[in-house]
Design a protein around this motif. Structure first.
Motif, PDB file in Angstrom:
ATOM      1  N   ILE A  68      12.539 -12.724  -5.012  1.00 45.44           N
ATOM      2  CA  ILE A  68      12.300 -11.458  -4.302  1.00 45.44           C
ATOM      3  C   ILE A  68      11.108 -10.676  -4.872  1.00 45.44           C
ATOM      4  CG2 ILE A  68      13.260  -9.159  -3.831  1.00 45.44           C
ATOM      5  CD1 ILE A  68      15.957 -10.513  -3.360  1.00 45.44           C
ATOM      6  N   PRO A  69      11.057 -10.398  -6.189  1.00 44.75           N
ATOM      7  CA  PRO A  69       9.893  -9.641  -6.695  1.00 44.75           C
ATOM      8  C   PRO A  69       8.574 -10.387  -6.544  1.00 44.75           C
ATOM      9  CG  PRO A  69      11.260 -10.456  -8.504  1.00 44.75           C
ATOM     10  CD  PRO A  69      12.031 -10.662  -7.259  1.00 44.75           C
ATOM     11  N   PHE A  70       8.598 -11.712  -6.658  1.00 45.62           N
ATOM     12  CA  PHE A  70       7.372 -12.501  -6.514  1.00 45.62           C
ATOM     13  C   PHE A  70       6.866 -12.455  -5.066  1.00 45.62           C
ATOM     14  CE2 PHE A  70       9.553 -14.396 -10.157  1.00 45.62           C
ATOM     15  CZ  PHE A  70       8.524 -14.439 -11.089  1.00 45.62           C
ATOM     16  N   ILE A  71       7.794 -12.517  -4.112  1.00 42.37           N
ATOM     17  CA  ILE A  71       7.406 -12.466  -2.707  1.00 42.37           C
ATOM     18  C   ILE A  71       6.840 -11.088  -2.360  1.00 42.37           C
ATOM     19  CG2 ILE A  71       8.245 -12.582  -0.333  1.00 42.37           C
ATOM     20  CD1 ILE A  71       7.981 -15.262  -1.853  1.00 42.37           C
ATOM     21  N   TYR A  72       7.400 -10.049  -2.972  1.00 36.35           N
ATOM     22  CA  TYR A  72       6.877  -8.691  -2.737  1.00 36.35           C
ATOM     23  C   TYR A  72       5.439  -8.575  -3.228  1.00 36.35           C
ATOM     24  CZ  TYR A  72       6.209  -3.676  -3.130  1.00 36.35           C
ATOM     25  OH  TYR A  72       5.689  -2.406  -3.030  1.00 36.35           O
ATOM     26  N   ILE A  73       5.178  -9.136  -4.398  1.00 38.14           N
ATOM     27  CA  ILE A  73       3.816  -9.124  -4.943  1.00 38.14           C
ATOM     28  C   ILE A  73       2.877  -9.910  -4.028  1.00 38.14           C
ATOM     29  CG2 ILE A  73       2.370  -9.921  -6.865  1.00 38.14           C
ATOM     30  CD1 ILE A  73       4.785  -9.353  -8.704  1.00 38.14           C
ATOM     31  N   GLY A  74       3.365 -11.058  -3.514  1.00 38.22           N
ATOM     32  CA  GLY A  74       2.556 -11.847  -2.591  1.00 38.22           C
ATOM     33  C   GLY A  74       2.248 -11.079  -1.321  1.00 38.22           C
ATOM     34  N   PHE A  75       3.239 -10.336  -0.812  1.00 39.21           N
ATOM     35  CA  PHE A  75       3.041  -9.528   0.389  1.00 39.21           C
ATOM     36  C   PHE A  75       1.978  -8.453   0.168  1.00 39.21           C
ATOM     37  CE2 PHE A  75       4.462  -5.306   1.975  1.00 39.21           C
ATOM     38  CZ  PHE A  75       3.926  -5.409   3.247  1.00 39.21           C
ATOM     39  N   LYS A  76       2.011  -7.792  -0.986  1.00 39.16           N
ATOM     40  CA  LYS A  76       1.049  -6.726  -1.284  1.00 39.16           C
ATOM     41  C   LYS A  76      -0.371  -7.259  -1.345  1.00 39.16           C
ATOM     42  CE  LYS A  76       1.919  -2.998  -2.219  1.00 39.16           C
ATOM     43  NZ  LYS A  76       2.004  -1.799  -1.356  1.00 39.16           N
TER      44      LYS A  76
END
Length: 301
Positions: A68-76
């Motif tokens: 979840i946190p890695f995907i959020y960083i990827g989205f940003k």
């Protein structure tokens, strides 16, 4: 197949079908071959397998939560298109892990498990990557770090995996760590052949008549600088040639940008074996470009 490629809706459906197939192969390789023999993968999956083997927590749930946190960083950093496909890939991957958890183990031979498990895993991950999905968010953080330091994405991922395999050696023995390392290299090689590459950077060369506009969109959406080369075609006449170095995660986004903003452009993508010097502008520079665009929009209003 040509008909599918020409129809945006059909091709989008085809992409998600292929991502599902890739996720199924990867899930089968982990639950039926690698994990029962205590063989690890790298990245988030590797951390999840360690926690699964030590505490018997569900692998499917661990992979979903830790990503979840890695995907959020990827989205940003990569935008909505990355987010949708990444969420779909990981959710489907987690569900399939749960489904394959109850099937019989394929083999208890450690060497067979290492070789065939990593090959099947590599094929699955490669298919997912090829169609813009993501099963492991480690590289999302790698992209951010590479933009602000001298570390490349590949170096960051390799460092993370070195730590993971060291921990594996401590808990499960040096032989399992070495088998895991062998599986990782086999998987990486297969991904290189099937998908867009795992550790290697990519170089894109774009031949277009709208070089400046396309370069600004690439920089705004991906944060990658572009080198301009003046060119001339035998039939097409004067052209702009754009050269851009990027990570394999960003290749899918680049293709979408070119297709959306200049469908007549000619694009080639190749492997980059080594990068010397800075090829990515900092986030500060990217913010300056965005602020400049906002000022222009306000002036026009």
């Amino acid at each position: 197949m040509e008909k599918v490629k020409k129809d945006p809706i059909l091709y989008k459906i085809f992409e998600y079908i292929m991502i599902t197939i890739g996720a199924a192969l990867a899930a089968f390789a982990l639950e039926a071959i690698l994990v029962p023999n205590s063989i690890l993968d790298g990245g988030v999956t590797g951390v999840s397998i360690i926690l699964n083997l030590l505490f018997k927590w569900k692998l499917s749930l661990l992979i979903l939560l830790i990503n979840i946190p890695f995907i959020y960083i990827g989205f940003k950093n990569l935008g909505w298109k990355f987010l949708f496909k990444a969420i779909y890939s990981i959710v489907v991957f987690s569900i399939l892990l749960e489904i394959f958890h109850s099937i019989n183990h394929v083999t208890e031979n450690i060497l067979l498990a290492t070789v065939y498990g990593s090959v099947i895993l590599g094929i699955g991950v490669g298919i997912v990557i090829r169609f813009g999905g993501c099963l492991d968010g480690t590289e999302s953080v790698g992209i951010v770090i590479s933009k602000n330091t001298n570390f490349s994405v590949g170096q960051f991922v390799l460092l993370c995996n070195a730590i993971i395999f060291t921990i594996a050696g401590y808990f499960f023995g040096i032989d399992r760590a070495l088998y895991s390392l062998l599986a990782y290299f086999i998987t990486s090689k297969v991904v290189d052949e099937i998908g867009e590459g795992f550790q290697k950077a990519k170089a894109a060369m774009i031949i277009t008549k709208n070089g400046k506009d396309l370069a600004e969109v690439i920089y705004r959406k991906i944060g990658r600088t572009v080198t301009f080369i003046e060119g001339s075609g035998l039939i097409s006449g004067e052209q702009n040639v754009l050269y851009c170095v990027l990570t394999r995660v960003e290749v899918s986004e680049l293709k979408s940008i070119v297709k959306e903003h200049d469908s007549s452009a000619f694009v080639t993508i190749s492997d980059v074996s080594e990068i010397i010097g800075a090829h990515i502008k900092s986030n500060k520079s990217l913010k300056k470009v965005k602020n400049k665009e906002k000022r222009k929009m306000n002036e026009n209003v």
